[in-house]
Scaffold this motif. Structure first.
Motif, PDB file in Angstrom:
ATOM      1  N   PRO A 147       9.258   6.383   4.670  1.00 53.67           N
ATOM      2  CA  PRO A 147       9.854   6.196   3.342  1.00 53.67           C
ATOM      3  C   PRO A 147      11.372   6.229   3.359  1.00 53.67           C
ATOM      4  CG  PRO A 147       7.984   7.667   3.189  1.00 53.67           C
ATOM      5  CD  PRO A 147       8.229   7.428   4.659  1.00 53.67           C
ATOM      6  N   GLU A 148      11.958   6.962   4.319  1.00 57.43           N
ATOM      7  CA  GLU A 148      13.421   7.028   4.416  1.00 57.43           C
ATOM      8  C   GLU A 148      14.017   5.665   4.759  1.00 57.43           C
ATOM      9  OE1 GLU A 148      17.188   8.519   4.167  1.00 57.43           O
ATOM     10  OE2 GLU A 148      15.294   9.426   3.518  1.00 57.43           O
ATOM     11  N   PHE A 149      13.223   4.821   5.448  1.00 52.93           N
ATOM     12  CA  PHE A 149      13.691   3.468   5.775  1.00 52.93           C
ATOM     13  C   PHE A 149      14.045   2.714   4.490  1.00 52.93           C
ATOM     14  CE2 PHE A 149      12.942  -1.065   6.134  1.00 52.93           C
ATOM     15  CZ  PHE A 149      13.538  -1.424   7.335  1.00 52.93           C
ATOM     16  N   VAL A 150      13.195   2.842   3.484  1.00 50.56           N
ATOM     17  CA  VAL A 150      13.426   2.131   2.224  1.00 50.56           C
ATOM     18  C   VAL A 150      14.649   2.701   1.520  1.00 50.56           C
ATOM     19  CG1 VAL A 150      12.392   1.389   0.038  1.00 50.56           C
ATOM     20  CG2 VAL A 150      10.940   1.718   2.052  1.00 50.56           C
ATOM     21  N   VAL A 151      14.800   4.037   1.581  1.00 52.47           N
ATOM     22  CA  VAL A 151      15.966   4.670   0.949  1.00 52.47           C
ATOM     23  C   VAL A 151      17.252   4.147   1.585  1.00 52.47           C
ATOM     24  CG1 VAL A 151      17.163   6.847   0.510  1.00 52.47           C
ATOM     25  CG2 VAL A 151      14.651   6.738   0.339  1.00 52.47           C
ATOM     26  N   ARG A 152      17.267   4.094   2.916  1.00 52.10           N
ATOM     27  CA  ARG A 152      18.471   3.611   3.606  1.00 52.10           C
ATOM     28  C   ARG A 152      18.736   2.139   3.336  1.00 52.10           C
ATOM     29  NH1 ARG A 152      16.185   6.456   7.986  1.00 52.10           N
ATOM     30  NH2 ARG A 152      15.692   4.443   8.964  1.00 52.10           N
ATOM     31  N   PRO A 172       4.063  -8.127  10.362  1.00 50.99           N
ATOM     32  CA  PRO A 172       3.766  -8.657   9.027  1.00 50.99           C
ATOM     33  C   PRO A 172       3.646  -7.584   7.946  1.00 50.99           C
ATOM     34  CG  PRO A 172       2.313  -9.633  10.688  1.00 50.99           C
ATOM     35  CD  PRO A 172       3.021  -8.496  11.342  1.00 50.99           C
ATOM     36  N   PHE A 173       2.884  -6.504   8.250  1.00 53.90           N
ATOM     37  CA  PHE A 173       2.655  -5.463   7.243  1.00 53.90           C
ATOM     38  C   PHE A 173       2.834  -4.087   7.880  1.00 53.90           C
ATOM     39  CE2 PHE A 173       0.133  -9.123   5.803  1.00 53.90           C
ATOM     40  CZ  PHE A 173       0.674  -9.301   4.535  1.00 53.90           C
ATOM     41  N   PRO A 174       4.066  -3.731   8.215  1.00 51.60           N
ATOM     42  CA  PRO A 174       4.296  -2.462   8.931  1.00 51.60           C
ATOM     43  C   PRO A 174       4.187  -1.242   8.018  1.00 51.60           C
ATOM     44  CG  PRO A 174       6.378  -3.503   8.396  1.00 51.60           C
ATOM     45  CD  PRO A 174       5.323  -4.473   7.987  1.00 51.60           C
ATOM     46  N   LYS A 175       3.779  -0.120   8.631  1.00 53.02           N
ATOM     47  CA  LYS A 175       3.845   1.161   7.937  1.00 53.02           C
ATOM     48  C   LYS A 175       5.245   1.712   8.138  1.00 53.02           C
ATOM     49  CE  LYS A 175       1.686   5.726   7.603  1.00 53.02           C
ATOM     50  NZ  LYS A 175       0.638   6.628   8.128  1.00 53.02           N
ATOM     51  N   ILE A 230      14.015  -6.761   2.904  1.00 50.49           N
ATOM     52  CA  ILE A 230      14.651  -5.654   3.641  1.00 50.49           C
ATOM     53  C   ILE A 230      13.874  -5.290   4.908  1.00 50.49           C
ATOM     54  CG2 ILE A 230      15.621  -4.675   1.514  1.00 50.49           C
ATOM     55  CD1 ILE A 230      13.470  -2.378   1.917  1.00 50.49           C
ATOM     56  N   VAL A 231      12.641  -5.802   5.052  1.00 49.87           N
ATOM     57  CA  VAL A 231      11.798  -5.477   6.214  1.00 49.87           C
ATOM     58  C   VAL A 231      11.845  -6.648   7.189  1.00 49.87           C
ATOM     59  CG1 VAL A 231       9.512  -4.774   7.004  1.00 49.87           C
ATOM     60  CG2 VAL A 231      10.309  -4.104   4.721  1.00 49.87           C
ATOM     61  N   PRO A 232      12.542  -6.505   8.300  1.00 59.05           N
ATOM     62  CA  PRO A 232      12.727  -7.630   9.223  1.00 59.05           C
ATOM     63  C   PRO A 232      11.427  -8.047   9.914  1.00 59.05           C
ATOM     64  CG  PRO A 232      13.557  -5.606  10.195  1.00 59.05           C
ATOM     65  CD  PRO A 232      13.198  -5.277   8.780  1.00 59.05           C
ATOM     66  N   ASN A 256       0.854  -1.185   0.000  1.00 58.26           N
ATOM     67  CA  ASN A 256       0.000   0.000   0.000  1.00 58.26           C
ATOM     68  C   ASN A 256       0.888   1.232   0.000  1.00 58.26           C
ATOM     69  OD1 ASN A 256      -1.824   2.184   1.261  1.00 58.26           O
ATOM     70  ND2 ASN A 256      -3.244   0.521   0.812  1.00 58.26           N
ATOM     71  N   ARG A 257       0.362   2.327  -0.518  1.00 51.75           N
ATOM     72  CA  ARG A 257       1.193   3.508  -0.764  1.00 51.75           C
ATOM     73  C   ARG A 257       1.511   4.317   0.482  1.00 51.75           C
ATOM     74  NH1 ARG A 257      -1.298   6.688  -5.768  1.00 51.75           N
ATOM     75  NH2 ARG A 257       0.696   7.787  -5.588  1.00 51.75           N
ATOM     76  N   ALA A 258       1.127   3.909   1.656  1.00 49.48           N
ATOM     77  CA  ALA A 258       1.340   4.728   2.870  1.00 49.48           C
ATOM     78  C   ALA A 258       2.797   5.102   3.174  1.00 49.48           C
ATOM     79  CB  ALA A 258       0.698   4.066   4.076  1.00 49.48           C
ATOM     80  N   PRO A 259       3.876   4.302   3.031  1.00 46.81           N
ATOM     81  CA  PRO A 259       3.811   2.946   2.470  1.00 46.81           C
ATOM     82  C   PRO A 259       3.723   1.858   3.547  1.00 46.81           C
ATOM     83  CG  PRO A 259       6.086   3.655   2.565  1.00 46.81           C
ATOM     84  CD  PRO A 259       5.264   4.785   3.133  1.00 46.81           C
ATOM     85  N   TYR A 260       2.924   0.833   3.242  1.00 46.44           N
ATOM     86  CA  TYR A 260       2.907  -0.390   4.034  1.00 46.44           C
ATOM     87  C   TYR A 260       3.666  -1.453   3.257  1.00 46.44           C
ATOM     88  CZ  TYR A 260      -0.651   1.541   7.168  1.00 46.44           C
ATOM     89  OH  TYR A 260      -1.332   2.310   8.075  1.00 46.44           O
ATOM     90  N   ALA A 261       4.478  -2.199   3.972  1.00 45.75           N
ATOM     91  CA  ALA A 261       5.315  -3.208   3.316  1.00 45.75           C
ATOM     92  C   ALA A 261       4.934  -4.608   3.757  1.00 45.75           C
ATOM     93  CB  ALA A 261       6.785  -2.953   3.646  1.00 45.75           C
ATOM     94  N   ALA A 262       5.301  -5.580   2.946  1.00 47.35           N
ATOM     95  CA  ALA A 262       5.175  -6.981   3.341  1.00 47.35           C
ATOM     96  C   ALA A 262       6.452  -7.368   4.063  1.00 47.35           C
ATOM     97  CB  ALA A 262       4.966  -7.867   2.113  1.00 47.35           C
TER      98      ALA A 262
END
Length: 299
Positions: free
Chosen positions: A226-231, A220-223, A213-215, A189-195
């Motif tokens: 966006p900087e987390f993904v960049v790093r 399961p589906f954390p919000k 990359i998401v421990p 989801n664009r919040a972004p929520y990740a799997a």
């Protein structure tokens, strides 16, 4: 000499058929008691013939068990298989149309634990079974529970699960060793929520050999920030077509290797639905993910 030897073969077959039908009739007359995912005991006087499902994965499970004909209503998001296209729509999990559901005179309503309206339905005398698959093990368990609710032999659900599990393993075995070097980000989801790694999508990615990359400790589906993904700088980003617009334009995301090198898998919405539903199409979702990983496995 047995009775079987005394009867003509054709007559013996008729006897066996009648006995089999008698067993089926007996089974259909028996009450069914299940414990759902709320921990509640639900007793049905007989296998339900009129079923409403307000969770797509449960709708798909009923149909995978060859019982689509028992469905008399589904939620607005259920869109597979094609056999349910003409069924009445009764809202969604967060906004079920109670009046429409009751009007369908269901023997049972299948819902997610998180669905609203369960207590109101039960107050109106409607039987409700809440089941919510979140992991691969849950998909297997819930398929068995749905079979139980429908009065089907457990072997039917077990056989389907074995086929699903074998197909996921086959998808994993089809991939080159290079996949194990890929660090991936799946946005739901664009919040972004990740799997995350602990989600059923994360489990599938792990079985395919990719690194999430998401421990697991983030849930399961954390919000995410966006900087987390960049790093984290994933090698590959996986996202649905509906969530893709402007993804590459987010602040700082142009520095992410996946964006910089065009290592993106944008799934058409129909394919994304397959991947994000923890149900009987789990293996098909694994194959779609495997196709993406295979494409980007080479450095």
């Amino acid at each position: 000499m047995t009775v079987g030897h005394l009867l003509p073969v054709c007559l013996w077959r008729i006897v066996l058929t009648l006995l089999a039908w008698g067993w089926v009739a007996w089974a259909l007359a028996q009450p069914i008691t299940v414990i759902d995912d709320r921990g509640r005991t639900v007793t049905l006087p007989a296998p339900p013939q009129r079923v409403v499902s307000i969770l797509p994965s449960l709708t798909e499970t009923v149909c995978e068990l060859q019982q689509c004909h028992r469905l008399v209503g589904v939620d607005r998001y259920s869109n597979w298989p094609a056999a349910i296209a003409t069924l009445p729509r009764v809202g969604g999990g967060i906004d079920p149309n109670i009046e429409s559901i009751v009007a369908l005179r269901p023997d049972v309503v299948l819902v997610a634990v998180s669905s609203r309206g369960s207590e109101r339905l039960e107050a109106l005398g409607v039987k409700v079974v809440a089941l919510e698959p979140k992991t691969h093990a849950d998909v297997q368990r819930v398929m068995g529970k749905v079979a139980q609710v429908l009065g089907l032999p457990p072997q039917q659900a077990q056989r389907i699960w074995r086929q699903i599990d074998a197909a996921v393993s086959a998808a994993a075995q089809s991939l080159p060793p290079e996949v194990r070097r890929l660090r991936v980000y799946f946005e739901v989801n664009r919040a972004p929520y990740a799997a995350g790694a602990s989600s059923f999508i994360g489990e599938t990615l792990a079985r395919l050999g990719a690194q999430n990359i998401v421990p697991a400790e983030l849930g399961p589906f954390p919000k995410l920030n966006p900087e987390f993904v960049v790093r984290a700088n994933p090698d590959v980003i996986l996202v649905s077509e509906r969530n893709f617009p402007d993804l590459t334009e987010r602040p700082g995301w142009g520095r992410i290797r996946a964006v910089r090198e065009g290592r993106l898998c944008v799934f058409p919405n129909e394919q994304a639905d397959t991947i994000i539903r923890p149900g009987p199409r789990l293996a098909e979702g694994a194959r779609l993910l495997a196709d993406c990983l295979r494409k980007h496995a080479q450095p």
